[in-house]
Design a protein around this motif. Structure first.
Motif, PDB file in Angstrom:
ATOM      1  N   VAL B  11       0.863  -1.181   0.000  1.00 26.52           N
ATOM      2  CA  VAL B  11       0.000   0.000   0.000  1.00 26.52           C
ATOM      3  C   VAL B  11       0.900   1.232   0.000  1.00 26.52           C
ATOM      4  CG1 VAL B  11      -1.664   1.347   1.335  1.00 26.52           C
ATOM      5  CG2 VAL B  11      -1.913  -1.141   1.179  1.00 26.52           C
ATOM      6  N   ASN B  12       0.633   2.149  -0.903  1.00 29.25           N
ATOM      7  CA  ASN B  12       1.410   3.391  -1.005  1.00 29.25           C
ATOM      8  C   ASN B  12       0.511   4.564  -0.624  1.00 29.25           C
ATOM      9  OD1 ASN B  12       3.929   2.290  -2.294  1.00 29.25           O
ATOM     10  ND2 ASN B  12       2.449   1.711  -3.843  1.00 29.25           N
ATOM     11  N   VAL B  13       1.018   5.392   0.278  1.00 28.99           N
ATOM     12  CA  VAL B  13       0.242   6.538   0.761  1.00 28.99           C
ATOM     13  C   VAL B  13       1.177   7.734   0.877  1.00 28.99           C
ATOM     14  CG1 VAL B  13      -1.140   7.435   2.683  1.00 28.99           C
ATOM     15  CG2 VAL B  13      -1.308   5.020   2.044  1.00 28.99           C
ATOM     16  N   GLY B  16       0.836  12.410   5.464  1.00 31.55           N
ATOM     17  CA  GLY B  16      -0.249  13.309   5.834  1.00 31.55           C
ATOM     18  C   GLY B  16      -1.628  12.823   5.439  1.00 31.55           C
ATOM     19  N   ASN B  17      -1.678  11.894   4.502  1.00 29.26           N
ATOM     20  CA  ASN B  17      -2.967  11.335   4.075  1.00 29.26           C
ATOM     21  C   ASN B  17      -3.400  10.204   5.001  1.00 29.26           C
ATOM     22  OD1 ASN B  17      -2.983  13.107   1.992  1.00 29.26           O
ATOM     23  ND2 ASN B  17      -2.828  11.582   0.353  1.00 29.26           N
ATOM     24  N   PRO B  18      -4.678   9.897   5.043  1.00 27.11           N
ATOM     25  CA  PRO B  18      -5.124   8.746   5.834  1.00 27.11           C
ATOM     26  C   PRO B  18      -4.693   7.442   5.166  1.00 27.11           C
ATOM     27  CG  PRO B  18      -6.961   9.710   4.637  1.00 27.11           C
ATOM     28  CD  PRO B  18      -5.800  10.628   4.434  1.00 27.11           C
ATOM     29  N   LEU B  19      -4.482   6.429   5.998  1.00 24.28           N
ATOM     30  CA  LEU B  19      -4.087   5.133   5.453  1.00 24.28           C
ATOM     31  C   LEU B  19      -5.021   4.039   5.961  1.00 24.28           C
ATOM     32  CD1 LEU B  19      -2.496   3.019   7.608  1.00 24.28           C
ATOM     33  CD2 LEU B  19      -0.853   4.909   7.560  1.00 24.28           C
ATOM     34  N   LEU B  76      -6.905  -1.919   9.440  1.00 19.71           N
ATOM     35  CA  LEU B  76      -6.048  -1.023  10.219  1.00 19.71           C
ATOM     36  C   LEU B  76      -6.082   0.365   9.590  1.00 19.71           C
ATOM     37  CD1 LEU B  76      -3.857  -0.933  12.533  1.00 19.71           C
ATOM     38  CD2 LEU B  76      -2.182  -1.276  10.700  1.00 19.71           C
ATOM     39  N   LYS B  77      -6.179   1.394  10.437  1.00 18.82           N
ATOM     40  CA  LYS B  77      -6.304   2.754   9.916  1.00 18.82           C
ATOM     41  C   LYS B  77      -5.466   3.729  10.728  1.00 18.82           C
ATOM     42  CE  LYS B  77     -11.045   1.922   8.346  1.00 18.82           C
ATOM     43  NZ  LYS B  77     -12.435   2.396   8.337  1.00 18.82           N
ATOM     44  N   LYS B  78      -5.143   4.844  10.058  1.00 23.70           N
ATOM     45  CA  LYS B  78      -4.495   5.950  10.745  1.00 23.70           C
ATOM     46  C   LYS B  78      -4.900   7.221  10.020  1.00 23.70           C
ATOM     47  CE  LYS B  78      -0.112   7.553  12.624  1.00 23.70           C
ATOM     48  NZ  LYS B  78       1.349   7.302  12.786  1.00 23.70           N
TER      49      LYS B  78
END
Lengths: 113, 114
Positions: B11-13, B16-19, B76-78
């Protein structure tokens, strides 16, 4: 507190030779585990122990043996290494049940030639 | 058969963006679910777990995960990604036939770009 220590950090081993990977924890956890980690396969359980004096087989036990003489130590032995046992090996422990989180050691990178 | 799936190898993010790192499971009974993180050349570290209660679980380093029973998922999130979040993430579920064993996903490599 050290947590879990593993030795050696890495090893190159000739096929057919034996080797023992050492694992020691200082958290007085009842359960301990040995995993191997291979690219694309995630973690696979080799053997586990739910308390001192008892051990059990995991998903990939063939070619490996373990002992649990006391709470702190859980050595993994390869009696006659083969190239397919080239992997990174992690020891882990948890307080009791798998409902508790597992704590991992830093790993041993083993290459069998 | 009991299983855990992490459908994304990577996964590429942008920083500063949500993941979101996805995890779905298939087990009988009530699941015990876990997320772990592995930094390069290190052992796995526990992030968070769900056993019962609130479906949104908060963990270490600002991560959280949402248990969705109907979708059998535990993503899973951030809210805001950091470059230092770049690592390998593993989802796991307790094997209902064993009190000691976890069933592990294959892992998802998370790359956060500055």
């Amino acid at each position: 507190t050290a947590g879990i220590t593993q030795a050696p950090t890495s090893q190159i081993l000739a096929a057919g030779r034996s080797m023992t990977l050492r694992c020691t924890q200082d958290m007085r956890h009842n359960a301990m585990y040995w995993y191997r980690q291979d690219l694309g396969l995630g973690l696979r359980l080799i053997h586990y122990s739910n308390t001192a004096g008892t051990t059990g087989k995991g998903e990939v036990p063939d070619g490996y043996s373990v002992s649990r003489a006391n709470t702190d130590d859980f050595p993994l032995t390869l009696a006659s290494a083969v190239p397919s046992q080239t992997s990174v090996y992690f020891c882990a422990s948890s307080e009791r049940l798998a409902g508790n989180e597992q704590f991992f050691g830093p790993g041993t990178r083993l290459t069998v030639l | 058969a009991q299983s855990v799936a992490q459908p994304e190898d990577q996964v590429n993010v942008a920083e500063g963006n949500p993941l979101t790192v996805k995890c779905t499971y298939s087990v009988s009974g009530n699941p015990y679910l876990f997320w772990y993180v592995q930094y390069p050349n290190r052992g796995l570290q526990f992030l968070l777990k769900y056993i019962t209660g609130d479906n949104l679980v908060k963990g270490s380093y600002g991560f959280e995960a949402e248990f969705n029973k109907s979708q059998t998922s535990f993503h899973l999130k951030k809210p805001s990604a950091l470059v230092s979040d770049s690592a390998l993430y593993f989802c796991a579920v307790r094997d209902p036939h064993s009190n000691y064993q976890l069933i592990w996903g294959a892992g998802t490599k998370l790359i956060i770009k500055p």
